[in-house]
Design an enzyme around this catalytic site. Structure first.
Site, short mmCIF file in Angstrom:
data_model
loop_
_atom_site.label_atom_id
_atom_site.label_comp_id
_atom_site.label_asym_id
_atom_site.label_seq_id
_atom_site.Cartn_x
_atom_site.Cartn_y
_atom_site.Cartn_z
CB CYS A 113 -1.01 -0.04 1.09
SG CYS A 113 -1.98 -1.48 1.33
CG HIS A 253 -3.42 3.03 2.40
ND1 HIS A 253 -3.81 2.77 1.30
CD2 HIS A 253 -3.70 1.80 3.19
CE1 HIS A 253 -3.93 1.49 1.12
NE2 HIS A 253 -3.88 0.86 2.25
CG ASN A 283 -6.61 -1.30 1.10
OD1 ASN A 283 -6.01 -0.87 0.49
ND2 ASN A 283 -6.08 -1.93 2.35
O1 UT7 Z 1 -3.88 -1.79 3.47
C1 UT7 Z 1 -2.82 -2.71 4.38
C2 UT7 Z 1 -3.14 -2.31 5.63
N1 UT7 Z 1 -4.48 -2.72 6.34
C3 UT7 Z 1 -5.11 -2.38 7.24
O2 UT7 Z 1 -4.60 -1.41 7.80
C4 UT7 Z 1 -6.22 -3.20 7.90
C5 UT7 Z 1 -6.09 -2.87 9.34
N2 UT7 Z 1 -7.33 -3.75 10.11
C6 UT7 Z 1 -8.57 -3.46 9.76
O3 UT7 Z 1 -8.86 -2.42 9.18
C7 UT7 Z 1 -9.63 -4.04 10.88
O4 UT7 Z 1 -8.65 -4.67 11.72
C8 UT7 Z 1 -10.61 -4.98 10.23
C9 UT7 Z 1 -11.71 -4.16 9.37
C10 UT7 Z 1 -9.82 -6.14 9.12
C11 UT7 Z 1 -11.33 -6.00 11.02
O5 UT7 Z 1 -11.86 -4.98 11.95
P1 UT7 Z 1 -11.88 -5.46 13.62
O6 UT7 Z 1 -12.41 -4.44 14.13
O7 UT7 Z 1 -10.13 -5.57 13.90
O8 UT7 Z 1 -12.53 -6.81 13.74
P2 UT7 Z 1 -11.77 -8.27 14.27
O9 UT7 Z 1 -11.07 -8.79 13.14
O10 UT7 Z 1 -11.45 -8.11 15.79
O11 UT7 Z 1 -13.18 -8.96 14.41
C12 UT7 Z 1 -14.11 -8.87 15.18
C13 UT7 Z 1 -15.51 -9.81 14.99
C14 UT7 Z 1 -14.94 -11.36 14.90
O12 UT7 Z 1 -16.12 -12.11 15.46
P3 UT7 Z 1 -15.71 -12.51 17.12
O13 UT7 Z 1 -14.46 -13.25 17.09
O14 UT7 Z 1 -15.70 -11.14 17.91
O15 UT7 Z 1 -16.70 -13.35 17.22
C15 UT7 Z 1 -14.99 -11.61 13.20
O16 UT7 Z 1 -14.94 -12.78 13.11
O17 UT7 Z 1 -16.05 -9.80 13.70
C16 UT7 Z 1 -16.00 -10.82 13.04
N3 UT7 Z 1 -15.94 -10.52 11.65
C17 UT7 Z 1 -16.85 -10.13 10.62
N4 UT7 Z 1 -18.09 -10.25 10.90
C18 UT7 Z 1 -19.08 -9.83 9.76
C19 UT7 Z 1 -14.64 -10.21 10.74
N5 UT7 Z 1 -14.91 -9.92 9.60
C20 UT7 Z 1 -16.23 -9.95 9.17
C21 UT7 Z 1 -17.24 -9.42 8.27
N6 UT7 Z 1 -18.47 -9.57 8.82
N7 UT7 Z 1 -16.91 -9.25 7.18
#
Ligand code: UT7
Length: 326
Positions: A113, A253, A283
């Site tokens: 990125c 970004h 993204n």
């Molecule tokens: O460009 C390169 C750099 N990339 C980044 O900077 C990305 C950085 N990370 C992020 O933007 C975020 O971490 C994400 C958007 C990827 C995820 O958000 P989060 O708030 O960190 O969620 P999480 O991974 O902690 O997941 C929370 C919950 C989980 O369920 P449990 O374990 O709490 O029951 C996931 O399984 O959300 C669940 N989950 C979803 N639910 C519905 C993960 N993806 C989804 C989804 N829809 N698409």
């Protein structure tokens, strides 16, 4: 050392739109979750057979037109991408061929990125020595081809697109004022595409194991992203001898709206001074800051004489910022 100015920009977004509602039919997710957690509503998806060089070429044509240069005057082409048409030759060579530019030096840079900012920094260095006159810097990504459409934790995040800029040597106070790049290879495994390289060449096992798709440990990346983008932004400002108050608008970004808001807070900057387009594109890796740069100029959010900053973060892990007087 010569000053190097951005003389024209362009972008290209594929026509096809994939909405959060569409994704609800593909994986267990919801428009509400995606909107709340990321700020994304829809993303663009390249047409079948369309490659990174095609989007890159269309963005480049607009940038060349905006710069008012003859394409044949371009003697350096750098393409930033993690989704090249092929492993080799470089996508920059394919763009050169499509644009009908003869003999310009052409190569790709890969900094995920942070790719566009890295390519800008490389082009600026090469132009400033006087060895080259006009550079075309392209960032083009077709992330939909390396997205695992069965993995809800990543497939809702990415989109396709391309942006480009023409850079030329210039007189006076305008131009790229400073760049700052950094990386931490210790975190390489937080965001990667595991197979298809020399470590794990393509095999039946790598295909069955879905190892040709991006993998990410989202929340670990999130925390480092905020910290390193803020540090990168400040470092670039310091090198340019400027303060945050001198910036007209920052193009960060666009990985997550929450990351962008956290960055604004860290920099003590009003959100009005931060450009956001994640809602419509998701993204687009290296293409994100390139498209954002083109949009702020075309929308009149920044114009000649204004100081702007690009700041990004991505796989590697890499980060960087460029401070520019338009
Ligand atoms: O460009 C390169 C750099 N990339 C980044 O900077 C990305 C950085 N990370 C992020 O933007 C975020 O971490 C994400 C958007 C990827 C995820 O958000 P989060 O708030 O960190 O969620 P999480 O991974 O902690 O997941 C929370 C919950 C989980 O369920 P449990 O374990 O709490 O029951 C996931 O399984 O959300 C669940 N989950 C979803 N639910 C519905 C993960 N993806 C989804 C989804 N829809 N698409």
């Amino acid at each position: 050392m010569k000053k190097v100015k951005i003389t024209g920009t362009g972008s290209c977004l594929p026509e096809k739109i994939l909405t959060n509602r569409d994704l609800e039919k593909m994986v267990e997710t919801s428009d509400e979750w995606i909107t709340k957690r990321t700020g994304i509503k829809e993303r663009r998806i390249a047409a079948e057979g369309e490659a990174a060089s095609d989007l890159g070429c269309r963005a480049a044509e607009k940038a060349i037109k905006a710069a008012g240069v003859d394409a044949q005057e371009i003697d350096l082409i750098i393409c930033a991408t993690i989704t090249p048409d092929m492993v080799f030759p470089a996508t920059a060579c394919l763009i050169q061929e499509k644009l009908g530019i003869e003999e310009a030096a052409a190569f790709d840079v890969e900094a995920a990125c942070t790719g566009f900012i890295t390519a800008l920094s490389v082009a600026e260095g090469m132009l400033s020595t006087g060895n080259y006159n006009n550079a075309l810097v392209v960032a083009s990504e077709i992330l939909s081809r390396i997205t695992d459409w069965q993995d809800r934790s990543t497939c809702v995040l990415f989109g396709d697109g391309a942006g480009a800029a023409v850079l030329s040597c210039a007189e006076g106070e305008t131009g790229i004022l400073s760049t700052h790049l950094g990386a931490s290879g210790a975190y390489w495994d937080l965001l990667s595409l595991p197979a298809g390289g020399s470590l794990r060449p393509a095999s039946r096992e790598t295909v069955d194991g879905r190892l040709h798709y991006m993998r990410m440990e989202g929340n670990k990346v999130f925390k480092i992203a905020v910290q390193k983008m803020a540090e990168g932004s400040r470092a670039s400002l310091q090198k340019a001898g400027l303060g945050i108050e001198d910036i007209k608008i920052i193009v960060p970004h666009q990985a997550n709206l929450r990351i962008i808001k956290a960055l604004a807070k860290k920099l003590e900057l009003d959100m009005e001074k931060i450009y956001v387009n994640i809602v419509g594109y998701g993204n687009m890796s290296a293409a994100t800051t390139a498209v954002g740069l083109d949009e702020i100029i075309r929308k009149g959010l920044a114009s000649e004489g204004d100081i702007i900053q690009l700041v990004a973060f991505g796989g590697g892990l890499t980060w960087g910022a460029a401070t520019v007087r338009l």
